[in-house]
Design an enzyme around this catalytic site. Structure first.
Site, short mmCIF file in Angstrom:
data_model
loop_
_atom_site.label_atom_id
_atom_site.label_comp_id
_atom_site.label_asym_id
_atom_site.label_seq_id
_atom_site.Cartn_x
_atom_site.Cartn_y
_atom_site.Cartn_z
N LYS A 21 0.84 -1.20 0.00
CA LYS A 21 0.00 0.00 0.00
C LYS A 21 0.87 1.25 0.00
CE LYS A 21 -4.19 -0.64 2.61
NZ LYS A 21 -4.94 -0.29 3.82
N ASP A 74 -8.29 2.61 5.16
CA ASP A 74 -8.86 1.29 5.30
C ASP A 74 -9.54 0.97 3.98
OD1 ASP A 74 -9.05 -0.84 7.34
OD2 ASP A 74 -11.13 -0.79 6.70
N LYS A 174 -2.77 0.65 -12.35
CA LYS A 174 -3.70 0.38 -11.24
C LYS A 174 -4.04 1.69 -10.52
CE LYS A 174 -4.31 -1.94 -6.81
NZ LYS A 174 -3.76 -2.71 -5.71
P1 IMP Z 1 -6.64 -2.91 4.99
O1 IMP Z 1 -7.06 -1.58 4.49
O2 IMP Z 1 -5.15 -3.02 5.12
O3 IMP Z 1 -7.38 -3.36 6.20
O4 IMP Z 1 -6.98 -3.89 3.77
C1 IMP Z 1 -7.84 -4.95 3.90
C2 IMP Z 1 -7.55 -6.04 2.92
O5 IMP Z 1 -8.23 -5.73 1.70
C3 IMP Z 1 -6.09 -6.24 2.52
O6 IMP Z 1 -5.45 -7.16 3.35
C4 IMP Z 1 -6.21 -6.81 1.13
O7 IMP Z 1 -6.38 -8.20 1.20
C5 IMP Z 1 -7.51 -6.18 0.62
N1 IMP Z 1 -7.20 -5.02 -0.21
C6 IMP Z 1 -7.32 -3.71 0.08
N2 IMP Z 1 -6.92 -2.96 -0.94
C7 IMP Z 1 -6.53 -3.81 -1.90
C8 IMP Z 1 -5.99 -3.63 -3.20
O8 IMP Z 1 -5.75 -2.52 -3.70
N3 IMP Z 1 -5.74 -4.76 -3.86
C9 IMP Z 1 -5.97 -6.00 -3.38
N4 IMP Z 1 -6.43 -6.22 -2.18
C10 IMP Z 1 -6.71 -5.13 -1.44
#
Ligand code: IMP
Length: 196
Positions: A21, A74, A174
Site C-alpha cells: 500500500k 482502510d 492500477k
Molecule cells: P486494509 O485496508 O489493510 O485493512 O486492507 C484490507 C484487505 O483488503 C487487505 O489485506 C487486502 O487483502 C484487501 N485489499 C485492500 N486494498 C486492496 C488492493 O488494492 N488490492 C488487493 N487487495 C486489497
C-alpha cells in the site's frame, strides 16, 4: 513527475503496516509533490462495519498518541453476490481463506460484480479529522491471474481492461483507476491547498 525544488515538497505521515500500500500511495502523492513518511505502530484496528469509521478511529488515535497529523487508509473488497462480504473484514479473510477461498465461495456464481473501496482518513492531534473515499467496479475472475500488486488483486478485473486483473496491471495503471488512487488524489488536492 519530477520536481526540481525539493524545498517545496510537503510531508504527510502515513500509518500502515502494508508496504505494498505504501508503495502505491507514495507514487500517487509524488505527483502532487507530497512525500510520505511511513509510520508503523503495533495497534489493533477496531472492528466495524464501516471502512470510513475504521480509518477515522485509527487516524484519530494515532494522531493523539504521536502528537502528529496522521493519514490512514482502510480498504476492502465488496462482492455483490456475497452481500458485500468480505468488505471491512477483507484483511482477516485474506489471511484466513485467501484468494482461493473467495474463488471457492464464488464457484458457479453467475453475478461476479464487485467493488474495491478505500477510505482515507486524515486526523490532527487537536481531534479534527477528514475522510476521502474512492471506489472501483469490476468482476471477480474465475481463476487467479497475474503476479503484481497484493491481496485480492489477482481475482479483481476492473471494467474496461479486457479482463485483465489488477495483478496484471503496472502500479501506474492500477493507481490511475483504483479505489486507492481516487481517494488519495482527493486527499492530495485538499492537502496541498491546505498547507500551501
Ligand atoms: P486494509 O485496508 O489493510 O485493512 O486492507 C484490507 C484487505 O483488503 C487487505 O489485506 C487486502 O487483502 C484487501 N485489499 C485492500 N486494498 C486492496 C488492493 O488494492 N488490492 C488487493 N487487495 C486489497
Amino acid at each position: 513527475m519530477k520536481r526540481k525544488n525539493s524545498a517545496k515538497r510537503k510531508v504527510a505521515y502515513f500509518l500502515s503496516n502494508n508496504v505494498n500500500k505504501f508503495r502505491e500511495v507514495a507514487r500517487i502523492l509524488e505527483e502532487y509533490g507530497i512525500v510520505i513518511a511511513l509510520i508503523r505502530l503495533k495497534k489493533k484496528e477496531i472492528q466495524n462495519d464501516s471502512i470510513e469509521k475504521i480509518a477515522k478511529v485509527s487516524a484519530e488515535e494515532a494522531a493523539e498518541e504521536l502528537n502528529l497529523p496522521v493519514v490512514t487508509e482502510d480498504a476492502g473488497l465488496f462482492i455483490d453476490a456475497l452481500n458485500g462480504f468480505p468488505g471491512p473484514y477483507s484483511s482477516f479473510i485474506y489471511r484466513t481463506i485467501g484468494v482461493e477461498g473467495i474463488l471457492k465461495l464464488m464457484s458457479g456464481v453467475e453475478n461476479r460484480k464487485a467493488k474495491f473501496k478505500s477510505a482515507v482518513a486524515y486526523a490532527e492531534p487537536s481531534g479534527k479529522s477528514r475522510i476521502f473515499s474512492g471506489e472501483v467496479s469490476g468482476d471477480i475472475s474465475v481463476t487467479a491471474k497475474g503476479d503484481k500488486g497484493f491481496g485480492f488483486d489477482p481475482i479483481f478485473q476492473p471494467y474496461g481492461y479486457e479482463g485483465r486483473t489488477f495483478a496484471e496491471l503496472d502500479t501506474d495503471e492500477k493507481n490511475a483507476i483504483s479505489h486507492r488512487g481516487l481517494a488519495f488524489r482527493k486527499f492530495a488536492e485538499w492537502y496541498i491547498s491546505k498547507v500551501r
